[in-house]
Design an enzyme around this catalytic site. Structure first.
Site, PDB file in Angstrom:
ATOM      1  N   SER A  86     -39.400 -28.889  13.675  1.00  0.00           N
ATOM      2  CA  SER A  86     -38.909 -27.523  13.497  1.00  0.00           C
ATOM      3  C   SER A  86     -38.869 -27.185  12.007  1.00  0.00           C
ATOM      4  CB  SER A  86     -37.547 -27.365  14.166  1.00  0.00           C
ATOM      5  OG  SER A  86     -37.129 -26.026  14.169  1.00  0.00           O
ATOM      6  N   HIS A 190     -37.586 -21.265  18.680  1.00  0.00           N
ATOM      7  CA  HIS A 190     -38.875 -21.643  19.269  1.00  0.00           C
ATOM      8  C   HIS A 190     -39.068 -21.041  20.662  1.00  0.00           C
ATOM      9  CE1 HIS A 190     -39.546 -24.169  15.844  1.00  0.00           C
ATOM     10  NE2 HIS A 190     -38.366 -24.729  16.032  1.00  0.00           N
TER      11      HIS A 190
END
Length: 303
Positions: A86, A190
């Site tokens: 991430s 996400h």
């Protein structure tokens, strides 16, 4: 062969930067970064409580700063590959020479602010599912309207969606899932909920001039090695709204012949996954400066 990896949001804990700032030159470096991005990183890394550093706009630059600071404390490192989970992808981009430290922190500051704004539109969150069959779990999440936002390998998938959807998941776990653990994040990262942040980040990226990776850069979009700085930057922008495929990154590590994995501060999460998914690969997490000597030995043996 050594892979240097950087963790994502949720890895931070109150005061985790304190001991790192005692190292020679660390305070000055962090002060300069703080001035550059308009955020007191030293305060948030040493004195702020868990709620304060859970704020996406704070957590993300704090994590990147910690990763850069701990890697710098190692001295010269020549990994065979780099990757990040991430927001850790921005840290990895700096390791690879795609962005310099200040550019990486400037980008992550804008990323954190944009994602915080997007998260404020709808009450959302994320939860880790432990155990279960991946295909069964993903199908169950989709039935509940949730997104498998992180497919981490080693039997771990992270679901993301509205708080109502996550409550429904807690009440109706997929077959074989032992636990559903809420994560210390402020939104459904996400996923499509982050769409507004993509546009903001794309504009920020236009002001940067990336270099091509000097080492193999493994993208968590699909586990593929990315050869150009322009594509790395493009993926960093789009990835805020796409699922993280850390499982595919670890498959790529296997294909590359990685023999050791070193996770920068605040290490632990990715090391834990690697221990289960990459048997035979040596792992080490940089949690405090006390880990530096062991890390340097690992680097000397495998880099």
């Amino acid at each position: 062969m050594l892979v240097l990896v950087a963790p994502g949001q949720g890895a931070q804990t109150p005061g985790f930067l304190t001991e790192w700032l005692d190292l020679p030159g660390a305070g000055e470096r962090v002060a300069a970064w703080s001035d550059a991005i308009g955020l007191d990183l030293a305060h948030y890394g040493t004195k702020a409580d868990a709620d304060a550093i859970r704020d996406t706009a704070v957590a993300q630059p704090l994590l990147v700063a910690a990763g850069l600071l701990s890697a710098a404390a190692l001295g010269d490192v020549a990994p065979g590959a780099v990757a990040g989970h991430s927001v850790g992808e921005i840290t990895a981009a700096a390791f690879a020479g795609v962005l310099d430290d200040t550019a990486a922190l400037s980008l992550v500051r804008k990323r954190g602010l944009a994602m915080a704004d997007a998260a404020a539109i709808t009450e959302t969150g994320m939860a880790a599912l432990l155990g279960g069959d991946p295909e069964t779990t993903v199908a169950h999440l989709e039935k509940l309207g949730l997104t498998p936002a992180n497919i981490n390998g080693a039997g771990q998938i992270v679901a993301a969606g509205t708080l109502e959807q996550l409550a429904a998941l807690e009440a109706d776990k997929p077959e074989g899932v032992r636990r559903v653990v809420a994560l210390k994040v402020a939104g459904a990262f996400h996923t499509h909920h982050m769409g507004p942040a993509v546009d903001t980040l794309a504009k920020a990226a236009e002001t940067l001039t990336p270099g091509d990776p000097k080492v193999t850069y493994v993208s968590n979009k699909d586990g593929e090695a990315v050869a150009t700085g322009a594509e790395v930057l493009q993926r960093l922008v789009g990835q805020v709204a796409n699922p993280v495929r850390w499982d595919l990154c670890m498959e790529t590590f296997k294909e590359l012949g990685v023999t050791a994995l070193l996770e920068v501060c605040p290490g632990g999460t990715l090391t834990g996954l690697a221990k289960r998914a990459l048997p035979g690969v040596k792992t080490l997490a940089l949690k405090t400066p006390a880990d530096l000597d062991a890390a340097r030995e690992l680097v000397a043996e495998h880099a």
